[in-house]
Structures are given as C-alpha cells and as structure tokens.
Write a protein that holds these residues in place. Structure first.
Motif, PDB file in Angstrom:
ATOM      1  N   HIS A  83      42.371  68.709 107.872  1.00  0.00           N
ATOM      2  CA  HIS A  83      41.183  68.035 108.379  1.00  0.00           C
ATOM      3  C   HIS A  83      41.538  67.080 109.514  1.00  0.00           C
ATOM      4  CE1 HIS A  83      40.102  68.781 104.101  1.00  0.00           C
ATOM      5  NE2 HIS A  83      38.933  69.082 104.628  1.00  0.00           N
ATOM      6  N   HIS A 106      31.150  67.871 105.993  1.00  0.00           N
ATOM      7  CA  HIS A 106      32.196  66.848 105.942  1.00  0.00           C
ATOM      8  C   HIS A 106      32.527  66.551 104.486  1.00  0.00           C
ATOM      9  CE1 HIS A 106      28.572  64.469 105.213  1.00  0.00           C
ATOM     10  NE2 HIS A 106      29.371  63.639 104.560  1.00  0.00           N
ATOM     11  N   LYS A 107      33.620  65.845 104.298  1.00  0.00           N
ATOM     12  CA  LYS A 107      33.964  65.249 103.019  1.00  0.00           C
ATOM     13  C   LYS A 107      34.182  63.776 103.312  1.00  0.00           C
ATOM     14  CE  LYS A 107      36.147  69.320 101.043  1.00  0.00           C
ATOM     15  NZ  LYS A 107      37.363  69.895 100.478  1.00  0.00           N
ATOM     16  N   LEU A 113      36.522  59.802 106.672  1.00  0.00           N
ATOM     17  CA  LEU A 113      35.639  60.938 106.878  1.00  0.00           C
ATOM     18  C   LEU A 113      36.524  62.127 107.215  1.00  0.00           C
ATOM     19  CD1 LEU A 113      32.660  61.873 107.313  1.00  0.00           C
ATOM     20  CD2 LEU A 113      32.961  61.224 109.710  1.00  0.00           C
ATOM     21  N   TYR A 114      36.366  63.232 106.493  1.00  0.00           N
ATOM     22  CA  TYR A 114      37.196  64.415 106.682  1.00  0.00           C
ATOM     23  C   TYR A 114      36.360  65.512 107.334  1.00  0.00           C
ATOM     24  CZ  TYR A 114      40.138  61.973 103.340  1.00  0.00           C
ATOM     25  OH  TYR A 114      40.908  61.033 102.707  1.00  0.00           O
ATOM     26  N   LEU A 115      36.784  65.966 108.498  1.00  0.00           N
ATOM     27  CA  LEU A 115      36.068  66.994 109.248  1.00  0.00           C
ATOM     28  C   LEU A 115      36.977  68.188 109.482  1.00  0.00           C
ATOM     29  CD1 LEU A 115      34.585  64.650 112.015  1.00  0.00           C
ATOM     30  CD2 LEU A 115      33.486  65.358 109.872  1.00  0.00           C
ATOM     31  N   LYS A 116      36.438  69.393 109.333  1.00  0.00           N
ATOM     32  CA  LYS A 116      37.208  70.608 109.628  1.00  0.00           C
ATOM     33  C   LYS A 116      37.243  70.860 111.133  1.00  0.00           C
ATOM     34  CE  LYS A 116      38.408  72.631 105.675  1.00  0.00           C
ATOM     35  NZ  LYS A 116      39.724  73.103 105.361  1.00  0.00           N
ATOM     36  N   VAL A 121      29.905  69.561 113.567  1.00  0.00           N
ATOM     37  CA  VAL A 121      29.177  68.339 113.229  1.00  0.00           C
ATOM     38  C   VAL A 121      28.313  67.877 114.397  1.00  0.00           C
ATOM     39  CG1 VAL A 121      30.920  67.586 111.550  1.00  0.00           C
ATOM     40  CG2 VAL A 121      31.058  66.765 113.892  1.00  0.00           C
ATOM     41  N   LEU A 126      28.136  61.362 114.524  1.00  0.00           N
ATOM     42  CA  LEU A 126      29.520  60.884 114.471  1.00  0.00           C
ATOM     43  C   LEU A 126      29.681  59.625 115.315  1.00  0.00           C
ATOM     44  CD1 LEU A 126      32.458  61.207 113.580  1.00  0.00           C
ATOM     45  CD2 LEU A 126      32.778  62.765 115.532  1.00  0.00           C
TER      46      LEU A 126
END
Length: 147
Positions: A83, A106-107, A113-116, A121, A126
């Motif tokens: 991430h 997201h997580k 904040l975890y984004l792939k 997004v 953001l």
C-alpha cells in the motif's frame, strides 16, 4: 543506569528523489511521485525523509498525556510494498467519516490511510483529508471538528 530512548523516525538528510527512485514497482513509484506533489502543494512544505522510509512534509510537536514529547511530520507517506501509507491526524476515521465515504477504496488504521492506487481514489477527498490533518497539527482547526 536509565537512558532516554531516542526516536528512530526523525528528519534526515537522505535524498527523497533517490528514495523514491528505488521504489521497485513502477506503478507504486509513479503513485509516490504524484502523492509527493499533492502533499507538497497542500502543505506548502518541502519533502524531507523521516527515518529510512517516510517522506514527510513540515513538522509539529506533540505531547502525550505522560508528558513525553516528540516531533512528527504535519503529513507524510511511505510507498510500502502492499500500500501507499498516508500519515494523517489520529482519529481521522471518526472526525472525517463523510470525506472517507467519498474517498473510494482504502483501509484505515490509527492515523494511517492505506491506498492501493491513487487512480482508484477521489483526489479531492484525499486533498481534503491532508488539508484537515495539517490544519489540526498547526492548531488552526479544532481536533474534534467534523465538517
């Protein structure tokens, strides 16, 4: 003999460009470059390496209830293998739930904040999360405020 433990995550003279150039995955590297530009624009601060793997922007002083103090970036990120980890104000999940609902996949963890992928997004959401984080850390916004 008691010794004071020194923080590991402090600003360094390491080269941000060099660090980002070493991100092995091409897409993650491109996302990291784009995220750096976003954070630079929103914070108005230059990118600085904090420890070996966090790109931070500006800084603020925190104090725990125990009295322990330290410094941390106003906002920052780390391009990890799984991430992009964006460091925001603690409790942002509760404070800014409506913004997170607009963000997309997201997580979230305590202040992280975890984004792939950035393309997945909503960039305006953001940016809003980053701006609100910076405002709280600068003392411009009340920490519990949720607009």
């Amino acid at each position: 003999m008691a010794t004071s433990k020194q923080p590991v995550t402090v600003p360094t003279d390491a080269d941000v460009d060099g660090f980002l150039a070493e991100v092995p995955d091409e897409r993650r590297r491109a996302d990291a470059e784009r995220l750096r530009a976003i954070l630079r624009e929103v914070t108005g601060e230059p990118a600085v390496m904090w420890g070996p793997s966090i790109v931070g922007f500006g800084s603020y002083r925190y104090t725990y209830e125990s009295g322990r103090t330290g410094d941390w970036p106003l906002a920052g990120f780390s391009p990890r293998k799984q991430h992009l980890v964006v460091y925001l104000v603690g409790g942002f999940e509760e404070r800014h739930a409506s913004v997170l609902a607009r963000l997309g996949p997201h997580k979230a963890g305590k202040g992280c904040l975890y984004l792939k992928r950035l393309d997945d997004v909503d960039e305006s959401a953001l940016r809003e999360l980053i701006d609100r984080t910076v405002r709280v850390h600068r003392g411009v916004d009340r920490a519990g405020e949720s607009r």
